[in-house]
Design a protein around this motif. Structure first.
Motif, PDB file in Angstrom:
ATOM      1  N   LYS A 143       7.136   5.628 -12.292  1.00 29.10           N
ATOM      2  CA  LYS A 143       8.293   6.079 -13.070  1.00 29.10           C
ATOM      3  C   LYS A 143       9.511   5.219 -12.768  1.00 29.10           C
ATOM      4  CE  LYS A 143      11.063  10.215 -14.012  1.00 29.10           C
ATOM      5  NZ  LYS A 143      11.252  11.659 -13.671  1.00 29.10           N
ATOM      6  N   ALA A 144       9.732   4.904 -11.479  1.00 22.83           N
ATOM      7  CA  ALA A 144      10.900   4.110 -11.091  1.00 22.83           C
ATOM      8  C   ALA A 144      10.846   2.707 -11.669  1.00 22.83           C
ATOM      9  CB  ALA A 144      11.005   4.045  -9.572  1.00 22.83           C
ATOM     10  N   ASN A 145       9.639   2.208 -11.926  1.00 23.04           N
ATOM     11  CA  ASN A 145       9.467   0.863 -12.465  1.00 23.04           C
ATOM     12  C   ASN A 145       9.192   0.874 -13.966  1.00 23.04           C
ATOM     13  OD1 ASN A 145       9.402  -1.364 -10.197  1.00 23.04           O
ATOM     14  ND2 ASN A 145       8.502   0.484  -9.322  1.00 23.04           N
ATOM     15  N   HIS A 146       9.472   2.019 -14.595  1.00 25.35           N
ATOM     16  CA  HIS A 146       9.393   2.159 -16.047  1.00 25.35           C
ATOM     17  C   HIS A 146       7.995   1.825 -16.585  1.00 25.35           C
ATOM     18  CE1 HIS A 146      13.728   2.567 -15.783  1.00 25.35           C
ATOM     19  NE2 HIS A 146      13.794   1.393 -15.177  1.00 25.35           N
ATOM     20  N   LEU A 147       6.974   2.186 -15.812  1.00 23.97           N
ATOM     21  CA  LEU A 147       5.593   2.020 -16.249  1.00 23.97           C
ATOM     22  C   LEU A 147       5.080   3.368 -16.740  1.00 23.97           C
ATOM     23  CD1 LEU A 147       4.341  -0.260 -13.334  1.00 23.97           C
ATOM     24  CD2 LEU A 147       4.922  -0.950 -15.659  1.00 23.97           C
ATOM     25  N   PRO A 148       4.370   3.382 -17.869  1.00 24.28           N
ATOM     26  CA  PRO A 148       4.001   4.663 -18.501  1.00 24.28           C
ATOM     27  C   PRO A 148       3.007   5.458 -17.663  1.00 24.28           C
ATOM     28  CG  PRO A 148       2.862   2.832 -19.556  1.00 24.28           C
ATOM     29  CD  PRO A 148       3.837   2.217 -18.591  1.00 24.28           C
ATOM     30  N   THR A 149       3.310   6.721 -17.439  1.00 26.47           N
ATOM     31  CA  THR A 149       2.467   7.571 -16.614  1.00 26.47           C
ATOM     32  C   THR A 149       2.652   9.015 -17.061  1.00 26.47           C
ATOM     33  OG1 THR A 149       1.870   8.047 -14.307  1.00 26.47           O
ATOM     34  CG2 THR A 149       4.213   7.967 -14.810  1.00 26.47           C
TER      35      THR A 149
ATOM     36  N   ARG B 113      -1.504   5.118 -27.328  1.00 31.25           N
ATOM     37  CA  ARG B 113      -0.535   5.165 -26.228  1.00 31.25           C
ATOM     38  C   ARG B 113      -1.280   4.996 -24.915  1.00 31.25           C
ATOM     39  NH1 ARG B 113       2.694   9.660 -23.733  1.00 31.25           N
ATOM     40  NH2 ARG B 113       1.181  11.022 -24.743  1.00 31.25           N
ATOM     41  N   VAL B 114      -0.779   4.096 -24.062  1.00 31.69           N
ATOM     42  CA  VAL B 114      -1.403   3.784 -22.775  1.00 31.69           C
ATOM     43  C   VAL B 114      -0.605   4.449 -21.659  1.00 31.69           C
ATOM     44  CG1 VAL B 114      -1.920   1.945 -21.127  1.00 31.69           C
ATOM     45  CG2 VAL B 114      -2.354   1.592 -23.576  1.00 31.69           C
ATOM     46  N   LEU B 115      -1.308   5.170 -20.765  1.00 31.21           N
ATOM     47  CA  LEU B 115      -0.682   5.795 -19.606  1.00 31.21           C
ATOM     48  C   LEU B 115      -1.471   5.413 -18.363  1.00 31.21           C
ATOM     49  CD1 LEU B 115      -0.208   9.410 -21.039  1.00 31.21           C
ATOM     50  CD2 LEU B 115       1.598   7.719 -20.705  1.00 31.21           C
ATOM     51  N   VAL B 116      -0.775   5.020 -17.308  1.00 28.00           N
ATOM     52  CA  VAL B 116      -1.455   4.720 -16.050  1.00 28.00           C
ATOM     53  C   VAL B 116      -1.912   6.029 -15.427  1.00 28.00           C
ATOM     54  CG1 VAL B 116      -1.268   3.704 -13.761  1.00 28.00           C
ATOM     55  CG2 VAL B 116      -0.055   2.659 -15.686  1.00 28.00           C
TER      56      VAL B 116
ATOM     57  N   ARG C 126       3.003   8.148  -8.495  1.00 29.84           N
ATOM     58  CA  ARG C 126       3.623   8.501  -9.772  1.00 29.84           C
ATOM     59  C   ARG C 126       5.123   8.155  -9.753  1.00 29.84           C
ATOM     60  NH1 ARG C 126      -0.439   8.602 -12.471  1.00 29.84           N
ATOM     61  NH2 ARG C 126      -1.637  10.434 -13.057  1.00 29.84           N
ATOM     62  N   SER C 127       5.783   8.426  -8.642  1.00 31.30           N
ATOM     63  CA  SER C 127       7.215   8.153  -8.529  1.00 31.30           C
ATOM     64  C   SER C 127       7.485   6.657  -8.630  1.00 31.30           C
ATOM     65  CB  SER C 127       7.757   8.695  -7.204  1.00 31.30           C
ATOM     66  OG  SER C 127       7.599  10.100  -7.127  1.00 31.30           O
ATOM     67  N   PHE C 128       6.614   5.833  -8.015  1.00 30.04           N
ATOM     68  CA  PHE C 128       6.764   4.377  -8.105  1.00 30.04           C
ATOM     69  C   PHE C 128       6.611   3.905  -9.549  1.00 30.04           C
ATOM     70  CE2 PHE C 128       4.824   0.183  -8.306  1.00 30.04           C
ATOM     71  CZ  PHE C 128       5.720  -0.578  -7.567  1.00 30.04           C
TER      72      PHE C 128
ATOM     73  N   LEU D 247       0.812  -1.211   0.000  1.00 29.31           N
ATOM     74  CA  LEU D 247       0.000   0.000   0.000  1.00 29.31           C
ATOM     75  C   LEU D 247       0.849   1.266   0.000  1.00 29.31           C
ATOM     76  CD1 LEU D 247      -2.718  -0.892   2.684  1.00 29.31           C
ATOM     77  CD2 LEU D 247      -2.972  -0.987   0.199  1.00 29.31           C
ATOM     78  N   LYS D 248       1.993   1.205   0.663  1.00 28.05           N
ATOM     79  CA  LYS D 248       2.780   2.405   0.946  1.00 28.05           C
ATOM     80  C   LYS D 248       3.103   3.260  -0.284  1.00 28.05           C
ATOM     81  CE  LYS D 248       6.912   3.983   3.424  1.00 28.05           C
ATOM     82  NZ  LYS D 248       6.133   4.971   4.195  1.00 28.05           N
ATOM     83  N   PRO D 249       3.499   2.689  -1.424  1.00 28.11           N
ATOM     84  CA  PRO D 249       3.841   3.548  -2.559  1.00 28.11           C
ATOM     85  C   PRO D 249       2.632   4.172  -3.260  1.00 28.11           C
ATOM     86  CG  PRO D 249       4.843   1.364  -2.746  1.00 28.11           C
ATOM     87  CD  PRO D 249       3.788   1.277  -1.708  1.00 28.11           C
ATOM     88  N   LEU D 250       1.420   3.799  -2.857  1.00 24.34           N
ATOM     89  CA  LEU D 250       0.243   4.165  -3.640  1.00 24.34           C
ATOM     90  C   LEU D 250      -0.673   5.192  -2.978  1.00 24.34           C
ATOM     91  CD1 LEU D 250      -0.779   0.597  -4.908  1.00 24.34           C
ATOM     92  CD2 LEU D 250       0.821   2.226  -5.940  1.00 24.34           C
ATOM     93  N   LEU D 251      -0.605   5.364  -1.677  1.00 27.19           N
ATOM     94  CA  LEU D 251      -1.602   6.180  -0.985  1.00 27.19           C
ATOM     95  C   LEU D 251      -1.397   7.673  -1.216  1.00 27.19           C
ATOM     96  CD1 LEU D 251      -2.132   4.329   2.403  1.00 27.19           C
ATOM     97  CD2 LEU D 251      -2.941   3.791   0.097  1.00 27.19           C
ATOM     98  N   ASP D 252      -0.182   8.073  -1.467  1.00 33.22           N
ATOM     99  CA  ASP D 252       0.157   9.458  -1.805  1.00 33.22           C
ATOM    100  C   ASP D 252       0.340   9.513  -3.320  1.00 33.22           C
ATOM    101  OD1 ASP D 252       2.108  11.586  -2.569  1.00 33.22           O
ATOM    102  OD2 ASP D 252       2.063  12.056  -0.421  1.00 33.22           O
ATOM    103  N   LYS D 253      -0.373  10.417  -3.983  1.00 32.22           N
ATOM    104  CA  LYS D 253      -0.358  10.425  -5.449  1.00 32.22           C
ATOM    105  C   LYS D 253       1.022  10.766  -6.017  1.00 32.22           C
ATOM    106  CE  LYS D 253      -5.266  11.052  -6.377  1.00 32.22           C
ATOM    107  NZ  LYS D 253      -5.736  10.755  -5.018  1.00 32.22           N
TER     108      LYS D 253
END
Length: 366
Positions: free
Chosen positions: A105-111, A245-248, A101-103, A91-97
């Motif tokens: 980006k760090a995992n190379h997921l499109p956002t 193009r897909v963005l989370v 977003r930082s999580f 939960l920790k990386p997700l509760l703060d927007k």
């Protein structure tokens, strides 16, 4: 088995049929006696969802604890010896927007691109979001000019915010995805969500998208849940641009509005899947049982106290339609009071059926 649920809204309330099917008893932590899930719980602890002392008591009564919403105090929960699923680390990386977003980006997921105030010049349009506690469009502002920017910054002076690029998307998509204690992952069909005033109004399953978009969304879902080592079910929302193009957009670490159609339309509902995952059971099939499905939210359009029985009965008479009423005593504009799911045959028009449902629900002048 006993499962504790932090939160007593409609998402917890809709677990009841799955809990009965699986022989699970639900114990709810929620603040108000009129919250929807109170009526279906085996036991209820009346306390705010961020009351860690109450959660400590909840942990003594159950085998595992899961979440109906994310408005919790992770620091306080970390001091409790309890089995949380999903885990607090998931939960920790997700509760703060901004952290979310930082999580990504760090995992190379499109956002979408994002930054904190003062980190780069502002050019309009942009999106401003409060970093915590926003939902159903609350805490999200689309800023189109300097005057609106000045007003927003003054209003949110003491509130942590994140700034995001404005994405001129073609459509909004979503997917539910579950992961078991053994790492098994089940992905539901990709759906199209249609928003009005940043509140979900309709969901169409499956979305009409290319196979490459489906594959990319499935790959993102697998990567996300595996990296977080999730046990439970997450809802992931996406932007789709005109060039595919897909963005989370956002991630909800729980059951989600975009998955309500699964109750009637899939072999395993999102609520059963959540309980299966957190209880250590094998996950169920996410296959559709019909050609497609439409979900329409029944949103409040006035300030009133009413059960709108006549409108609900009229909608329930439509072919292959199922009305879910959350039992909320007070209506206000935009509040989710219930939803309708309609199963679709190959020749059915989801848009026409949505218009029919909404013509019954909303007054002519809305």
């Amino acid at each position: 088995m006993r499962v504790g649920v932090i939160g007593g809204g409609q998402l917890a309330w809709m677990m009841v049929d799955a809990a009965k099917k699986l022989g699970i008893e639900l114990v709810i932590q929620t603040p108000n006696s009129d919250d929807p899930a109170v009526s279906i719980a085996k036991e209820t602890l009346f306390a705010p969802v961020n009351d860690a002392n109450a959660t400590q008591e909840l942990s003594d009564r159950v085998d595992v604890i899961t979440f109906e919403n994310e408005f919790v105090d992770l620091d306080a929960l970390s001091k409790i010896q309890a089995c949380f699923r999903p885990s607090l680390s998931a939960l920790k990386p997700l509760l703060d927007k901004y952290d979310q977003r930082s999580f990504l980006k760090a995992n190379h997921l499109p956002t979408p691109n994002f930054w904190l105030p003062g980190e780069q010049p502002v050019s309009f349009p942009i999106v401003v979001k409060t970093r915590r506690l926003g939902y159903d469009g609350q805490g999200t502002l689309i800023i189109r000019d300097q005057a609106s920017w000045n007003e927003a910054i003054a209003k949110l002076e003491s509130v942590p915010i994140v700034i995001e690029e404005f994405v001129p998307f073609d459509r909004e998509l979503a997917v539910m995805v579950a992961r078991s204690t053994k790492g098994e992952i089940v992905v539901y069909p990709v759906v199209e969500t249609q928003q009005e005033n940043q509140v979900c109004r309709r969901v169409i399953a499956p979305a009409e998208v290319s196979e490459s978009v489906e594959r990319e969304i499935s790959a993102i879902a697998h990567t996300l849940l595996d990296r977080l080592e999730v046990v439970g079910i997450y809802g992931i929302e996406f932007f789709l641009t005109k060039d595919d193009r897909v963005l989370v957009n956002e991630i909800a670490p729980r059951t989600h509005n975009s998955g309500h159609y699964t109750i009637e339309a899939c072999e395993t509902s999102q609520f059963e899947q959540q309980l299966r995952a957190v209880s250590g059971l094998l996950l169920g099939s996410s296959a559709l049982l019909s050609h497609g499905a439409l979900m329409v939210n029944l949103l409040g359009f006035e300030r009133a106290e009413s059960d709108y029985l006549e409108k609900r009965e009229a909608i329930a008479k439509l072919p292959n339609s199922f009305v879910h009423w959350y039992g909320k005593s007070e209506s206000r504009p935009g509040r989710k009071l219930g939803h309708v799911t309609a199963l679709l045959d190959s020749g059915d028009s989801a848009l026409e059926l949505a218009n029919t449902i909404e013509s019954i629900w909303y007054p002519e002048n809305i």
